[in-house]
Design a protein around this motif. Sequence first.
Motif, mmCIF file in Angstrom:
data_model
loop_
_atom_site.group_PDB
_atom_site.id
_atom_site.type_symbol
_atom_site.label_atom_id
_atom_site.label_comp_id
_atom_site.label_asym_id
_atom_site.label_seq_id
_atom_site.Cartn_x
_atom_site.Cartn_y
_atom_site.Cartn_z
ATOM 1 N N LEU A 1 48.279 20.136 40.086
ATOM 2 C CA LEU A 1 47.696 18.854 40.323
ATOM 3 C C LEU A 1 48.604 17.812 39.967
ATOM 4 N N ASN A 2 48.945 17.024 41.021
ATOM 5 C CA ASN A 2 49.705 15.673 40.820
ATOM 6 C C ASN A 2 49.077 14.733 41.482
ATOM 7 N N VAL A 3 48.509 13.771 40.529
ATOM 8 C CA VAL A 3 47.733 12.479 41.137
ATOM 9 C C VAL A 3 48.636 11.289 40.578
ATOM 10 N N SER A 4 50.058 11.457 40.275
ATOM 11 C CA SER A 4 50.929 10.572 39.433
ATOM 12 C C SER A 4 50.995 9.372 40.371
ATOM 13 N N THR A 5 50.887 8.006 39.775
ATOM 14 C CA THR A 5 51.430 6.806 40.282
ATOM 15 C C THR A 5 50.517 6.318 41.332
ATOM 16 N N ASN A 6 49.403 6.244 40.751
ATOM 17 C CA ASN A 6 48.091 5.854 41.517
ATOM 18 C C ASN A 6 47.457 4.828 40.484
ATOM 19 N N ASN A 7 46.393 4.379 40.841
ATOM 20 C CA ASN A 7 45.488 3.435 39.957
ATOM 21 C C ASN A 7 44.268 3.965 39.519
ATOM 22 N N ILE A 8 44.145 5.355 38.852
ATOM 23 C CA ILE A 8 43.186 5.865 38.333
ATOM 24 C C ILE A 8 43.014 5.712 37.070
ATOM 25 N N ILE A 9 41.676 5.417 36.786
ATOM 26 C CA ILE A 9 41.038 5.008 35.711
ATOM 27 C C ILE A 9 40.104 6.076 34.993
ATOM 28 N N GLY A 10 39.389 5.651 33.811
ATOM 29 C CA GLY A 10 38.607 6.646 33.228
ATOM 30 C C GLY A 10 39.478 7.483 32.130
ATOM 31 N N GLU A 11 38.805 8.670 31.653
ATOM 32 C CA GLU A 11 39.264 9.424 30.836
ATOM 33 C C GLU A 11 39.351 10.898 31.280
ATOM 34 N N LEU A 12 40.161 11.574 30.546
ATOM 35 C CA LEU A 12 40.250 13.100 30.816
ATOM 36 C C LEU A 12 38.996 13.946 30.230
ATOM 37 N N PRO A 13 38.593 14.846 31.111
ATOM 38 C CA PRO A 13 37.183 15.340 31.014
ATOM 39 C C PRO A 13 37.403 16.407 29.695
ATOM 40 N N ALA A 14 36.407 16.555 29.024
ATOM 41 C CA ALA A 14 36.482 17.508 28.045
ATOM 42 C C ALA A 14 36.781 19.012 28.357
ATOM 43 N N SER A 15 36.118 18.923 29.833
ATOM 44 C CA SER A 15 36.155 20.478 30.401
ATOM 45 C C SER A 15 37.621 20.735 30.909
ATOM 46 N N LEU A 16 38.654 20.036 30.603
ATOM 47 C CA LEU A 16 39.884 20.287 31.315
ATOM 48 C C LEU A 16 40.375 21.641 30.633
ATOM 49 N N GLU A 17 39.938 22.137 29.471
ATOM 50 C CA GLU A 17 40.454 23.362 29.110
ATOM 51 C C GLU A 17 40.055 24.320 29.911
ATOM 52 N N GLY B 1 44.227 6.938 49.844
ATOM 53 C CA GLY B 1 43.351 6.223 49.184
ATOM 54 C C GLY B 1 42.567 5.115 49.995
ATOM 55 N N PRO B 2 41.628 4.350 49.539
ATOM 56 C CA PRO B 2 41.537 4.215 48.080
ATOM 57 C C PRO B 2 40.735 5.274 47.231
ATOM 58 N N GLN B 3 39.761 6.172 47.812
ATOM 59 C CA GLN B 3 39.107 7.110 47.307
ATOM 60 C C GLN B 3 39.779 8.401 47.508
ATOM 61 N N PHE B 4 39.579 9.534 46.314
ATOM 62 C CA PHE B 4 40.287 10.680 46.279
ATOM 63 C C PHE B 4 39.532 11.437 47.595
ATOM 64 N N PRO B 5 40.350 12.200 48.465
ATOM 65 C CA PRO B 5 39.723 12.800 49.619
ATOM 66 C C PRO B 5 38.672 13.700 49.468
ATOM 67 N N GLY C 1 47.839 5.735 46.884
ATOM 68 C CA GLY C 1 47.063 4.732 46.914
ATOM 69 C C GLY C 1 45.419 4.670 46.268
ATOM 70 N N ILE C 2 45.394 5.665 45.524
ATOM 71 C CA ILE C 2 44.142 6.152 45.281
ATOM 72 C C ILE C 2 43.643 5.321 43.990
ATOM 73 N N ARG C 3 42.396 4.923 43.953
ATOM 74 C CA ARG C 3 41.990 3.896 43.161
ATOM 75 C C ARG C 3 40.701 4.263 42.223
ATOM 76 N N GLY C 4 40.353 4.081 40.919
ATOM 77 C CA GLY C 4 39.286 4.325 40.565
ATOM 78 C C GLY C 4 39.142 5.562 39.736
ATOM 79 N N MET C 5 38.067 6.263 39.484
ATOM 80 C CA MET C 5 37.864 7.255 38.787
ATOM 81 C C MET C 5 37.806 8.560 39.601
ATOM 82 N N LEU C 6 38.188 9.669 39.243
ATOM 83 C CA LEU C 6 38.575 10.851 40.019
ATOM 84 C C LEU C 6 37.160 11.491 40.026
ATOM 85 N N PRO C 7 36.766 12.163 41.112
ATOM 86 C CA PRO C 7 35.400 12.846 41.143
ATOM 87 C C PRO C 7 35.366 13.933 40.111
#
Length: 810
Positions: free
Chosen positions: A318-334, A277-281, A299-305
């Motif tokens: 997809l494993n992005v655990s134990t970071n500081n990611i904020i925001g909501e899960l997208p409706a398109s997840l399904e 981080g801090p940005q998702f690669p 060490g990733i912070r902020g919202m996922l792209p």
Amino acid sequence: MITADNFHWVSKLTSLRYLDLSWLYLAASLDWLQAVNMLPLLQVLHLNDASLPATNLNSLPQVNFTTLKILDLKSNTNLNSSLPSWIWNLSSLSELDLSSCGLSGVIPDELGKLTSLKFVGLADNKLEGSIPRSVSSLCNLVHLDLSGNLLSGDITVIAKTLLPCMKQLQILGLADNKLKGNLSGWLEQMASLRVLDLSKNSLSGDVPASMGKLLNLKHLDISSNSFGGMLSEQHFVNLSGLVTLVLSSNSLKIVMKPSWVPPFQLREIGMHTCLVGPQFPTWLQSQTRIEKIDVGSAGIRGMLPDWIWTFSLSLTSLNVSTNNIIGELPASLEQLKMLTILNMRYNQLEGRIPDLPTGVQVLDLSHNYLSGSLPQIFGGNELYYLLLSNNSLSGVIPTDLCNMVSMEVIDLSSNNLSGELPNCWHKNSNLYIIDFSSNKLWGEIPSTMGSLDSLITLYLGKNNLSGTLPTSLQSCKGLVLLDLGDNNLSGNIPKWIGDSLQTLQFLNLRSNEFSGEIPEVLSQLHALQFLDLSNNKLSGPVPHFLGNLTALHLGSPIGFTSPVMDFIVYGVGGAYFSVYMCSLRATYKGAALIFGRISNLLTSIDLSANQLTGEIPSDIRFLSALVNLNLSRNHIGGSIPDGIGSMSYLESLDLSWNDLSGSIPQSMTSLVSLAYLDLSYNHLSGKIPSDHQFATFSGSSFLGNVDLCGAPLSTICLPNNNKHFDTMTYLCTMLGFASGFSIVCWILISSAAARKVYFQFTDGILDKLRTAADIKLHTNRMLAGRDLSVPTGSQNSITRYHFGGPSTAA
């Protein structure tokens, strides 16, 4: 399953050149090696995964199958032998695979004699020592796998031994050993390498940029080492064929330009615990064929792209655990139809949980700030790990969970869920763990939970559940941990717990409304190592059967076993994460603690805050493996049994607020592990022992025992003949006082001069005291503003005093 009781029939096939009995069940074929030795023309032998019995491979004095070219015995874990010496006579051998055969010892120098070898597999054994220098003679080697052993040495020295000759080496596996050293000065010379696995060693230093010269490299795994420094585009500029890149569990800093477009198309990328981080690669957006991404603790912070949910239709993990990611899960997840593993725990996600992909198998969104109600449908029926603990989820638990036939672990603990527990559980379930603790659930425990005969752990503590325990739970005969503490459950403790739950190791019923006596049948729980019945309304004597809990005996074959199953999910490059960690609440060393990971060394009995009577049973001395004992806040009488000094593992002992009497046993000084002791508010007497651990305890451990004396209390102990000493001291004191008083009186009576001096002296003292008192009274009235001209005195005063002062206006 095809089985064979013996190999005698094989020995008759003397013209045989090719023999493949892989995947048969040959555990009873004790003569397999002798029979194979009767085949002089044999060139290919495949007996892998055949459950071969324990065999001393060195039992053959010589071999007849000297023309053998392929020897494959892999995955026969019971062989338990050293490398046989007859192998070194197989000069035509080109493939040798003895992986996972339970081999031990060292790799002999004679390995270098087999110059025809192209394939050597000795992985997952117990081989130790260094890799012999003689391997430098194996110039035809293409595949060398020594992973999963105990091999040691400097990898720089090993590599320089291999380099001069092994120009054809394509696969090098040295993972999971004890190798040291670094990658500088030799890595770039192994130009033919396609697969390099050095993970799980003690390698260190920087990763050289010359790694980019390995043009044929497809798989690189250097995870779980001590590499440091920085990785940039220069390390990968020529690695166009790279498919798997695992850098996890190192101290690497991954620095790529946002505009960089890699020359490769990865299937798997692992950068767990690397600084990404801090940005998702952003360069990952170009990896449209990627299947597994692990950037946990990066060490990733902020919202996922937004593109992370759409850029690769083949994304499965997809494993992005134990970071500081904020925001909501997208409706398109399904829409991620291929997604099977989603691990986003320990972030700062908010909002509701959207509809899930139908193929999701592992969903871990625990330790976030998610809210709202749970989805009524959790994807398809393939979900087997559901972990949503430590959020702010509300509403009821959906009944759809009862229909998830593949489900193994459900953890909804530490939320705001309410309502009654679902009463729809099925017998065909595969559930091992249910954790609904620390919510606001109410009502009774549903009877259908007894249908879950596969259940190992059941957590329903810290809710508002009421009623009695359903008898159907006695059908959960595989239960290892039952935690129903901190509820409003009532009634007697059922006897069927001792009769039916024979595998139970952890039983927590604390802080409920249970009453009656503790049933003696609990003594049948021979695996029990944690018993907490504290803060109930239990009565009757302290159970004498406590000493029969054999799992708490040192040396017991039952105790000190693995308490619960470990549920792990394997991810990128063999890395894994634990999906669930069992925990328990216990009062330990006077404090309420949560044991975040249950250890088989957590041995405890807590019966505190009940209405127990009687005495502490003498058989408690047999609990030599017990670490924590709490019998405080009862009505237990008698003395502390002397045998308590045999409980050598005891670290915490609380017997406070009881009716114990007598002295503190001297044997307790042998409890060298004792770190916490509370004997306060009893009726103990005598001298407090001062040896060993007792010298470390403060006075608070002994308060409220008025007849105790000695350090650390301020009460000084009298000698052993204290009764005689007290009487004599009293008599001597009184006699001395009487004698002195008599002498003074005789002098005053017999001498007029003495009487005159005495009374003059006493009159002078009284005058001074009276004057001081009047001055004090005058001062106080001045401070109070009263008229000082008014004569003052009591009705009985003989003398009145007038102090001059300013008069006040009438």
